[in-house]
Design a protein around this motif. Structure first.
Motif, short mmCIF file in Angstrom:
data_model
loop_
_atom_site.label_atom_id
_atom_site.label_comp_id
_atom_site.label_asym_id
_atom_site.label_seq_id
_atom_site.Cartn_x
_atom_site.Cartn_y
_atom_site.Cartn_z
N VAL A 4 39.26 27.18 45.37
CA VAL A 4 37.89 27.17 45.88
C VAL A 4 37.77 28.08 47.10
N HIS A 5 38.76 27.99 48.01
CA HIS A 5 38.76 28.82 49.21
C HIS A 5 38.84 30.29 48.83
N GLY A 6 39.71 30.62 47.87
CA GLY A 6 39.86 32.01 47.44
C GLY A 6 38.59 32.57 46.83
N LEU A 7 37.96 31.80 45.95
CA LEU A 7 36.72 32.25 45.32
C LEU A 7 35.61 32.43 46.36
N ALA A 8 35.55 31.50 47.32
CA ALA A 8 34.57 31.62 48.39
C ALA A 8 34.84 32.87 49.23
N GLY A 9 36.11 33.18 49.44
CA GLY A 9 36.48 34.38 50.18
C GLY A 9 36.03 35.64 49.46
N ILE A 10 36.24 35.70 48.14
CA ILE A 10 35.80 36.85 47.36
C ILE A 10 34.28 36.99 47.43
N ALA A 11 33.59 35.87 47.33
CA ALA A 11 32.12 35.90 47.44
C ALA A 11 31.68 36.43 48.80
N ALA A 12 32.40 36.05 49.86
CA ALA A 12 32.07 36.54 51.21
C ALA A 12 32.28 38.04 51.31
N LEU A 310 39.68 37.35 57.28
CA LEU A 310 41.01 36.84 56.95
C LEU A 310 40.99 35.32 56.77
N TRP A 311 40.20 34.63 57.61
CA TRP A 311 40.06 33.20 57.42
C TRP A 311 39.42 32.91 56.06
N ALA A 312 38.45 33.74 55.67
CA ALA A 312 37.75 33.53 54.40
C ALA A 312 38.69 33.69 53.21
N ILE A 313 39.70 34.57 53.30
CA ILE A 313 40.58 34.79 52.15
C ILE A 313 41.80 33.88 52.17
N GLY A 314 41.91 32.99 53.17
CA GLY A 314 42.96 31.97 53.09
C GLY A 314 43.98 31.94 54.20
N ILE A 315 43.85 32.78 55.23
CA ILE A 315 44.80 32.75 56.34
C ILE A 315 44.46 31.57 57.25
N THR A 401 39.23 48.63 52.07
CA THR A 401 39.74 47.45 52.79
C THR A 401 39.23 46.16 52.17
N LEU A 402 37.95 46.11 51.83
CA LEU A 402 37.39 44.91 51.21
C LEU A 402 38.06 44.64 49.85
N ALA A 403 38.37 45.71 49.11
CA ALA A 403 39.01 45.55 47.81
C ALA A 403 40.41 44.95 47.94
N THR A 404 41.21 45.47 48.87
CA THR A 404 42.56 44.94 49.04
C THR A 404 42.54 43.51 49.59
N MET A 405 41.55 43.21 50.43
CA MET A 405 41.43 41.84 50.94
C MET A 405 41.05 40.87 49.83
N SER A 406 40.25 41.33 48.86
CA SER A 406 39.92 40.46 47.73
C SER A 406 41.17 40.17 46.90
N SER A 407 42.07 41.17 46.80
CA SER A 407 43.34 40.93 46.11
C SER A 407 44.19 39.94 46.89
N GLY A 408 44.12 40.00 48.22
CA GLY A 408 44.81 39.00 49.04
C GLY A 408 44.29 37.61 48.80
N ALA A 409 42.95 37.49 48.64
CA ALA A 409 42.35 36.18 48.35
C ALA A 409 42.88 35.63 47.04
N ILE A 410 42.99 36.49 46.03
CA ILE A 410 43.49 36.04 44.72
C ILE A 410 44.96 35.66 44.81
N ALA A 411 45.74 36.43 45.56
CA ALA A 411 47.16 36.07 45.74
C ALA A 411 47.28 34.69 46.39
N GLY A 412 46.40 34.42 47.36
CA GLY A 412 46.41 33.12 48.00
C GLY A 412 46.04 31.99 47.06
N MET A 413 45.24 32.29 46.05
CA MET A 413 44.86 31.29 45.06
C MET A 413 46.00 30.94 44.10
N LEU A 414 46.83 31.94 43.81
CA LEU A 414 47.80 31.79 42.73
C LEU A 414 49.22 31.46 43.20
N VAL A 415 49.52 31.68 44.49
CA VAL A 415 50.90 31.40 44.95
C VAL A 415 51.02 29.96 45.41
#
Length: 415
Positions: A4-12, A310-315, A401-415
């Motif tokens: 949920v956090h990761g998807l919200a981060g991507i939306a942000a 960064l908080w939005a993508i899961g840090i 930068t926004l694109a790579t951060m969205s990949s970070g959000a997905i990594a945070g969802m799956l690890v």
């Protein structure tokens, strides 16, 4: 909650892109929705599907073999500076590691192998497969699909050079999307370097860096389509352009090695100059009073911007200062310096999950130096569009930068 956090981060991140759009009410939904969906699908496939993870594990083993082979050459040429046995006792562990002699020679080997793969037609087949997926899922033009796919393996200048014949025909939005893909990925030669740096702290470093570069490409296309909207172009396949292809495998290896020398020299020069310039700017900023004591720096300035994202993508909240500093270094200097800092962090500075998120979020060329290189290279390829390229380059730093951060959000969802 991670999902949920990761998807919200991507939306942000998409919301930030929309706020920065040239035309907020002209949204190419297929490209945007298809890009994010493809990013998620590829991430799940590569990270969660056992056969795919086995392939990436093999790639990590291959990195070790390449590093060992390169060390044999550097040890012969540079002696103990390049990996030969030390003629003295190493008082401080790791002190014998000299970046220029231990890490950069690997660029030469990878550059030669990449040139050989291009000569043999292997790279064309791999790129063609990715281009086919991008064209048929996002509905983008053939030239943009090919350019985006090539960016997974080569740099922000080499990829436009390989599709140079199509640059004048691209719309403004397609040109920006191509530039965004360059900022959201790293060249194949650099992937192996980063993996060798991060290997001790990130499990399966090369696999994760390669996955990051692949999944950030459809994200870059989606975010670029929001920021500078464009319509889907003609979907006929485009072809890679080589103005003077080598006549033999030996010539391909020789050319690749020569190109690698220029690349190594450029990397060394960029690191020296930009680190020096940042120190000079920080010396000036240090004259400004900073609340709570200490010195005010350029990294802190950019860190303020990155913290909410960064908080939005899961840090985690307690890790934001460290993570924001890494993102700021990546933007102000380059991703190489940021990965060096990530590898040297104290073990408890970031959690394993946060380290994985940052591995993905940092995996892109989006920085000021790369923008200058892109402007110089693409302006020569398409001089009639120089003013447009100059105007779009700073925006491509943001989109990349926004694109790579969205990949970070997905990594945070799956690890």
């Amino acid at each position: 909650m991670q999902v949920v956090h990761g998807l919200a981060g991507i939306a942000a991140l998409l919301a930030v892109s929309w706020c920065l759009s040239e035309d907020r009410w002209r949204l190419p939904l297929r490209i945007v929705a298809g890009g994010i969906a493809l990013q998620l699908a590829l991430a799940v496939l590569f990270i969660e599907f056992p056969p795919a993870t086995a392939v990436f594990a093999t790639l990590n083993d291959a990195v070790g073999a390449l590093q060992t082979a390169t060390d044999a050459g550097t040890a012969l040429v540079f002696g103990y500076l390049g990996g030969a046995p030390l003629p003295f006792s190493e008082v401080t562990p790791g002190a014998s590691f000299v970046l220029a002699f231990k890490a950069f020679p690997l660029v030469l080997v990878i550059s030669a192998l990449a040139s050989l793969m291009l000569y043999l037609g292997i790279l064309q087949r791999i790129v063609g497969g990715f281009a086919f997926i991008l064209r048929n899922t996002l509905g983008i033009g053939g030239a943009l699909g090919l350019g985006g796919a090539v960016h997974i393996f080569v740099g922000m200048v080499e990829a436009p050079l390989l599709v140079r014949a199509y640059l004048m025909r691209m719309s403004r939005g397609e040109l920006f999307a191509l530039m965004s893909c360059g900022m959201a990925g790293v060249a194949g030669t650099m992937m192996v370097i980063y993996a060798s740096l991060l290997g001790p702290v990130i499990p399966g470093a090369l696999g994760n860096i390669l996955i990051a570069s692949v999944i950030s490409t459809p994200a870059a296309l989606a975010i670029a389509a929001i920021m500078v909207p464009f319509e889907a172009g003609a979907r006929e396949p485009a072809v890679l352009e080589q103005s003077d292809p080598p006549s033999s495998a030996l010539e391909a290896i020789t050319r690749g090695t020569t190109d690698g020398i220029f690349l190594v020299a450029s990397i060394i020069a960029m690191l020296i100059v930009f680190v020096a310039l940042v120190h000079l700017v920080n010396a000036v900023l240090g004259l400004i009073p900073y609340p709570g004591g200490g010195a005010f720096t350029l990294q802190q300035l950019f860190g303020f911007i990155f913290k909410p994202l960064l908080w939005a993508i899961g840090i985690g909240t307690s890790e934001l200062d460290t993570a924001a500093g890494l993102m700021a270094t990546k933007t102000v200097v380059n991703e190489f310096a940021a990965y060096l800092d990530l590898a040297r962090l104290p073990p408890d500075a970031l959690s394993p999950r946060s380290k994985m998120i940052m591995t993905y979020a940092l995996c892109g060329f989006a920085n000021f130096g790369s923008a200058g290189i892109m402007i110089g290279g693409m302006s020569v390829m398409a001089p009639e569009r120089r003013s447009e390229i100059v105007e779009l380059a700073p925006r491509s730093i943001v989109s990349g930068t926004l694109a790579t951060m969205s990949s970070g959000a997905i990594a945070g969802m799956l690890v």
